[in-house]
Scaffold this active site. Structure first.
Site, mmCIF file in Angstrom:
data_model
loop_
_atom_site.group_PDB
_atom_site.id
_atom_site.type_symbol
_atom_site.label_atom_id
_atom_site.label_comp_id
_atom_site.label_asym_id
_atom_site.label_seq_id
_atom_site.Cartn_x
_atom_site.Cartn_y
_atom_site.Cartn_z
ATOM 1 C CD GLU A 155 -3.259 -3.185 -6.554
ATOM 2 O OE1 GLU A 155 -4.148 -2.936 -5.745
ATOM 3 O OE2 GLU A 155 -2.286 -3.932 -6.309
ATOM 4 C CG HIS A 211 -1.993 -6.445 -3.266
ATOM 5 N ND1 HIS A 211 -2.361 -5.216 -3.775
ATOM 6 C CD2 HIS A 211 -2.373 -6.421 -1.969
ATOM 7 C CE1 HIS A 211 -2.923 -4.479 -2.840
ATOM 8 N NE2 HIS A 211 -2.957 -5.197 -1.731
#
Lengths: 346, 159
Positions: A155, A211
């Site tokens: 990501e 995250h």
């Protein structure tokens, strides 16, 4: 005991607004900066697009779950900072005009937004997003970090910001180093400043985009407490460090980050932040006494209600709603230990 | 759930777009998707358009159904490290229900070629609570590893 020392190494600025004396570049940070430089240059070319029809026209702000509704019309003396986990933000989402329309309308509510879950092998996702954002004459730009993850599935973090309202310090952009390897996706941080008539009085702040790994939340939120302290120790000193993102933790699960005396977070109580409305994993966290620029206004942008979507339609946008908080554009007087340090900077 | 069965079937389709759409639907299906745990772990080894949605679905999924444990144990030895990684992750989430995976996890902890697989095996053993002497000995061995994360996860599993 501080179990790990995080470092947020910065790179030498090329025209950065604060022009600090910069320490060494780490390889990860260097890679990110090269990518950022490349993409920002490309992105500047996207800002001269012929204004088109705004995709957000005509929709009424009636988000029942927002603590306070954030509107398209942004205040000149305040900025809105958001965080948005755009689930699997990659090629397939770009190919869905309805989902992209909602994403664009949401981001236009914010002066700056931290984005999580950019997942694509190609580098076109943020340029394409910004192209759509700027189709109405807006002047958004972005910063994007390196691909992060423990497996081949990675990501990226990104910041998207309105360049007429926000500027960034090029020398401050960093993916935090995590020598103890506590975090699956190390935070992506950068220092920003509001654009005002008096730059020396403008609100400056670090955003720390995160995250966490849902399987290691407890350890990771504890590590974020250390990461927060590491950012505070950066030079030049910055008293406003705002940690924001998908923490995979409710306000009661913030561990060492939440235990820092004076730390506050905007999402509290029974307000949920995911599309299914059963979790409150997204938040904006900062040190209350220092970040007196916070106006007290915040909310969850429930785009399902806002744009009158079905649950299935909303889930095609993301499984998370954006969370936002409002701040004054002027730097508040320094508090406590920061007063002397920052006072010397000016 | 009829749709769930269809999407699981579509994950086997020869057309990549159909497989990607199925993975996306499963990611957005919410409750009940755990029944597709094995299919989604296998889909992690597919091309990117499928993989991204399979991984996203697995990240949000809770513990897998007990009935899937034997297949997940098989997949823990998959030659694609990302498939093994996610199979091990689900075994760890199953905790006591996957106690039969302890032997496989111990073997992977010591001998897997990919460090992310070894680390996840250490983490999963910690979730299971290592019972056999072989698992405890393996964890003690890697607790001295040069890999700071692997060593820490092993120590945590032993504590």
């Amino acid at each position: 005991m501080l179990t790990v020392i995080f470092t947020a190494l910065s790179g030498g600025g090329v025209g950065g607004y604060l022009n600090p004396n910069m320490p060494i570049l780490g390889p990860l940070v260097q890679g990110a900066r090269e990518q950022v430089t490349s993409l920002v240059q490309n992105n500047e070319n996207l800002q001269n697009i012929v204004p088109g029809q705004g995709v957000g026209a005509g929709l009424s702000p009636n988000a029942a779950n927002s603590v306070q509704a954030v509107t398209n019309k942004r205040s000149p003396d305040k900025i809105t900072i958001g965080t948005f986990n755009i689930q699997v933000f990659g090629q397939s989402k770009l190919a869905k005009p309805d989902a992209m329309s909602v994403i664009v309308q949401c981001i236009r509510r914010f002066d700056i937004v931290a984005i999580q879950e950019v997942r694509a092998k190609g580098d076109n996702v943020l340029p394409d997003l910004v192209k759509q954002l700027n189709a109405d004459g807006s002047r958004y730009s972005f910063l994007i970090g390196p691909r992060l993850g423990r497996s081949v599935s990675t990501e990226q973090y990104a910041f998207v910001f309105d360049t007429t309202r926000i500027e960034y310090d090029p020398s401050s952009i960093a993916t935090m180093k995590d020598p103890a390897d506590l975090l699956h996706r190390e935070p992506y941080a950068a220092r920003f400043r509001t654009r005002t008539s008096s730059p020396d009085k403008a609100f400056t702040f670090y955003l720390v985009n995160i995250h966490t790994d849902p399987d290691e939340v407890k350890q990771e939120v504890n590590a974020l407490g250390d990461a927060y302290q590491a950012i505070l120790s950066q030079s030049p000193p910055e008293d406003d460090v705002i940690v924001l993102g998908d923490l995979n933790a409710s306000e009661k699960q913030l561990g060492k980050l939440g235990q820092i005396k004076g730390m506050r977070w905007v999402v509290t109580g029974d307000v949920m932040t995911n599309t299914r409305q059963n979790k409150a994993y997204d938040n904006i966290v900062f040190y209350g006494p220092s970040t007196a620029e916070f106006t007290g206004s915040w909310g969850v942008l429930n785009f399902e209600q806002e744009f009158q979507l079905t649950r299935d339609q909303a889930l095609k946008v993301s499984d998370h709603f954006p969370v936002w908080a409002e701040f004054q554009i002027w730097e508040a007087p320094k508090q406590g230990i920061f007063a002397g340090r920052l006072g010397n900077r000016r | 759930m009829a749709d769930l069965d269809k999407w699981r079937g579509d994950l086997q389709n020869q057309d990549a777009e159909t497989r990607a759409a199925a993975a996306e639907h499963l990611c957005q299906a919410g409750e009940g998707v755990a029944e597709a745990a094995v299919d989604l772990v296998k889909a992690c080894g597919d091309e990117e358009s499928v993989q991204v949605w399979a991984v996203a679905a697995l990240e949000e999924m809770g513990p897998p159904p007990v009935s899937t444990i034997p297949q997940l144990i098989e997949l823990a030895n998959d030659h694609q490290s990302i498939v093994a990684y996610w199979a091990i992750t689900l075994l760890g989430r199953a905790e006591d229900a996957s106690s039969q995976s302890e032997g496989v996890l111990t073997e992977l902890l010591l001998n897997a070629g990919d460090i992310s697989v070894r680390e996840r095996a250490a983490w999963a053993l910690g979730r299971l609570g290592p019972e056999s002497q072989a698992a405890i000995d393996a964890l003690k061995t890697v607790a001295d590893s040069d890999s700071v994360r692997l060593a820490r996860l092993a120590e945590e599993a032993l504590s």
